[in-house]
Design a protein around this motif. Sequence first.
Motif, PDB file in Angstrom:
ATOM      1  N   VAL A  49       0.894  -1.271   0.052  1.00 57.19           N
ATOM      2  CA  VAL A  49       0.020   0.000  -0.249  1.00 57.19           C
ATOM      3  C   VAL A  49       0.826   1.116   0.066  1.00 57.19           C
ATOM      4  O   VAL A  49       0.506   2.109  -0.748  1.00 57.19           O
ATOM      5  N   ASP A 104       3.457   1.920  -1.208  1.00 58.99           N
ATOM      6  CA  ASP A 104       4.063   2.208  -2.559  1.00 58.99           C
ATOM      7  C   ASP A 104       3.629   3.349  -3.179  1.00 58.99           C
ATOM      8  O   ASP A 104       4.018   4.095  -4.138  1.00 58.99           O
ATOM      9  N   MET A 105       2.165   3.409  -2.912  1.00 58.97           N
ATOM     10  CA  MET A 105       1.269   4.532  -3.557  1.00 58.97           C
ATOM     11  C   MET A 105       0.688   5.529  -2.486  1.00 58.97           C
ATOM     12  O   MET A 105       0.791   6.817  -2.938  1.00 58.97           O
ATOM     13  N   VAL A 158      -8.743   3.354  -2.197  1.00 56.91           N
ATOM     14  CA  VAL A 158      -7.486   3.093  -2.844  1.00 56.91           C
ATOM     15  C   VAL A 158      -6.715   2.290  -2.023  1.00 56.91           C
ATOM     16  O   VAL A 158      -5.613   1.593  -2.992  1.00 56.91           O
ATOM     17  N   ARG A 159      -6.519   2.117  -1.099  1.00 47.04           N
ATOM     18  CA  ARG A 159      -5.758   1.183  -0.189  1.00 47.04           C
ATOM     19  C   ARG A 159      -5.953  -0.243  -0.731  1.00 47.04           C
ATOM     20  O   ARG A 159      -5.027  -1.093  -1.108  1.00 47.04           O
ATOM     21  N   PHE A 207      -5.451  -0.801  -4.399  1.00 44.13           N
ATOM     22  CA  PHE A 207      -4.023  -0.939  -4.961  1.00 44.13           C
ATOM     23  C   PHE A 207      -3.250  -2.230  -4.578  1.00 44.13           C
ATOM     24  O   PHE A 207      -2.494  -2.844  -5.068  1.00 44.13           O
ATOM     25  N   ASN A 208      -3.465  -2.659  -3.300  1.00 44.74           N
ATOM     26  CA  ASN A 208      -2.957  -3.901  -2.685  1.00 44.74           C
ATOM     27  C   ASN A 208      -3.342  -5.103  -3.646  1.00 44.74           C
ATOM     28  O   ASN A 208      -2.744  -5.963  -4.126  1.00 44.74           O
ATOM     29  N   ASP A 210      -1.801  -4.669  -7.074  1.00 42.24           N
ATOM     30  CA  ASP A 210      -0.319  -5.326  -7.216  1.00 42.24           C
ATOM     31  C   ASP A 210      -0.476  -6.710  -7.328  1.00 42.24           C
ATOM     32  O   ASP A 210       0.739  -7.220  -8.017  1.00 42.24           O
ATOM     33  N   ALA A 225      -5.734   3.408  -9.023  1.00 41.33           N
ATOM     34  CA  ALA A 225      -4.609   2.328  -8.827  1.00 41.33           C
ATOM     35  C   ALA A 225      -3.964   1.825  -9.859  1.00 41.33           C
ATOM     36  O   ALA A 225      -2.669   1.522  -9.990  1.00 41.33           O
ATOM     37  N   ALA A 279      -1.578   3.901 -11.649  1.00 40.88           N
ATOM     38  CA  ALA A 279      -0.264   4.084 -10.851  1.00 40.88           C
ATOM     39  C   ALA A 279       0.524   2.892 -11.030  1.00 40.88           C
ATOM     40  O   ALA A 279       1.911   2.931 -11.141  1.00 40.88           O
ATOM     41  N   LEU A 280      -0.030   1.564 -11.407  1.00 38.32           N
ATOM     42  CA  LEU A 280       0.661   0.388 -11.484  1.00 38.32           C
ATOM     43  C   LEU A 280       0.994   0.189 -12.987  1.00 38.32           C
ATOM     44  O   LEU A 280       1.437  -0.863 -13.362  1.00 38.32           O
TER      45      LEU A 280
END
Length: 626
Positions: A92, A94-95, A130-131, A134-135, A138, A163, A166-167
């Motif tokens: 998490v 990382d963002m 977003v936590r 994103f997790n 990823d 997310a 971002a990835l």
Amino acid sequence: ALSSPRRGVGMVAMSLRSVLSRVAQLPLPVAARPMSSGSGLPYRIRVPLAKLQERKNLPKHEHRAPALGDGEQLETMGSAPDYVRLALTSRVYDMVQETPLQFAPGLSHRLGAQVHIKREDLLPAFSYKVRGAFNVLDSIRREGASRVIAYSIGGQGYAVAVAAAALGMKATVVLPERTPRQRRMQVERAGATVVIHGSGLEEAKQEAQRLARASEGESIFCHLHDDVRVIAGNATVGLEIVRQHSVALEAGVADKKKRKVPDGLKPEIMRGAVQALGSQTIDAIFVCTGGCSLIAGIAATVKQLMPNCKVIGVEPEEHNLLERSLLSGHRPKLSEPSHFVDGAAVQQLGSEVFRLCDALVDDVVTVSTDEICAAVRDCFEDTRAMLEPAGAISVAGLKRWLSSRPPAAPGMSRGNYVVISSDASCIEFDILRFISERASYGEQTERLYALRMPDQSGKFFELYKAVQPRWVTEFIFRHSPGKEAVVYMSLERTDERITADEDSADLLQSLRAIDVHGTDVTSNEMAKTHARYLAGARPGNLAGERLIRFEFPEHSGSLAAFLGSLTPEMFLTLLHYRNHGGQVGKVLAGITLPAEKQAEFYGLLDNLGFTYFDETENPIYQEFMR
């Protein structure tokens, strides 16, 4: 896992290592023991027993800081996922960066407690979502996939889009037709492909799953809440609260001690605040429920590290999915969620979040729409942040929960509390009109009355003089020849020494003395939304008239679908429509029809798929609209 070179992550990693050190000193899990809240009993049995025991054990001769679960053993996870470790090793950070735990001075003063707001609205995508997004994305990327598909009413889809960008992944988000245009646009601007399908969340979900299957493995379907990786990502909120609360409370103690007692504030109140802050404990954390991945993650971490801290869910009265699920012991499926708080609603809980909440959540509070509006204003006044209704609902829950608790002893604080400002991603500017209008009702400072009085010269002025010195915020009056006049009136009370209910009773009694009769309709949704604007339209008793109040999503053709479905025997006698912020339209319709057509009429309403209420027996209709 915390390998990001971004500024601030090193500090977070250091603090998380201290948490890991603390976890390492805790007792090891018992191998065969399921996760529990101390007794192993489910919510529907455990919570009533706990409340009974709490009342029985109230201190009589000495003060004791309130804490649910006194004497509980530390929560353990035998066969379940270790969410503390999963949160600590998530990607998490990382963002995102750690969000602040901000003191709320206005709320604290009014409630006689120390309240801190966990500012999740400051994250990318303006939401805690977003936590988890994103997790899980990823994890999917590390497994070799580069495309994902999700469904949403807006907020979760936006988090997935942010997310994915971002990835460096491609995201497709399926939105139901009722999704407001502003939410569609923000998901598209974040880089996702938007597919509009179906009238509600269930149809959008089925379409997302169909698209994932059709891609033959190229695109991965993402569960919005019921995924261990999503829960673990959201569990980082709980870890941050554990780390931050001591620092926040210590800062509060230092600040209170060096301050002078403000004018008008009793010295013992300031001493009570210092006492509460100095206790270094959090009495309860209030969390929006929705799909329950946030409250499940917070409970799974906080209950391991601070087992005496309550974790309390908050949800709207008209869509209390978690409360129903926990009290019934299974996962019921409800109808389409409320439009007003749809940023925090699903139709059915997932099995994993239900398991966690059933074992660890201490209580569930339900609140009204007006109370949510008041909470939005509370958050704005303390933080200058404009949250969506779902983002502020935890504040409404804290206020409702404290109102049902015994008052604190003189000079003592009512405790330390954390509320999660979970979301600001789905707030539309136009809905602020509705929120500001209802906030005073939710705060119980303003009341709405429906009145009947003789329609004669000078009577209205007599009424006006009788309500003084209260502040009049609204009068709606229309002359009715040959009938009693109907008046709708909104008042703000000026005497804070008496309660709103006492003031209302006193007012109605004084009005009866001048031959004005009425009722307090502050809690009557039809009166607040529609009837007050129709004071002059009273055709008398129309044979066979049915009064229907319904809500529909604001998109092209919604109202036409209703009007076009009426048959020639169904005669439209009344229509009042109000738009509420571009996301929901509220309609009151009168229809006359023969008795043999009633079954057909209600079948027609069911087929439309709108939320509707039959108001034919509503006393406001019976007494003030005919």
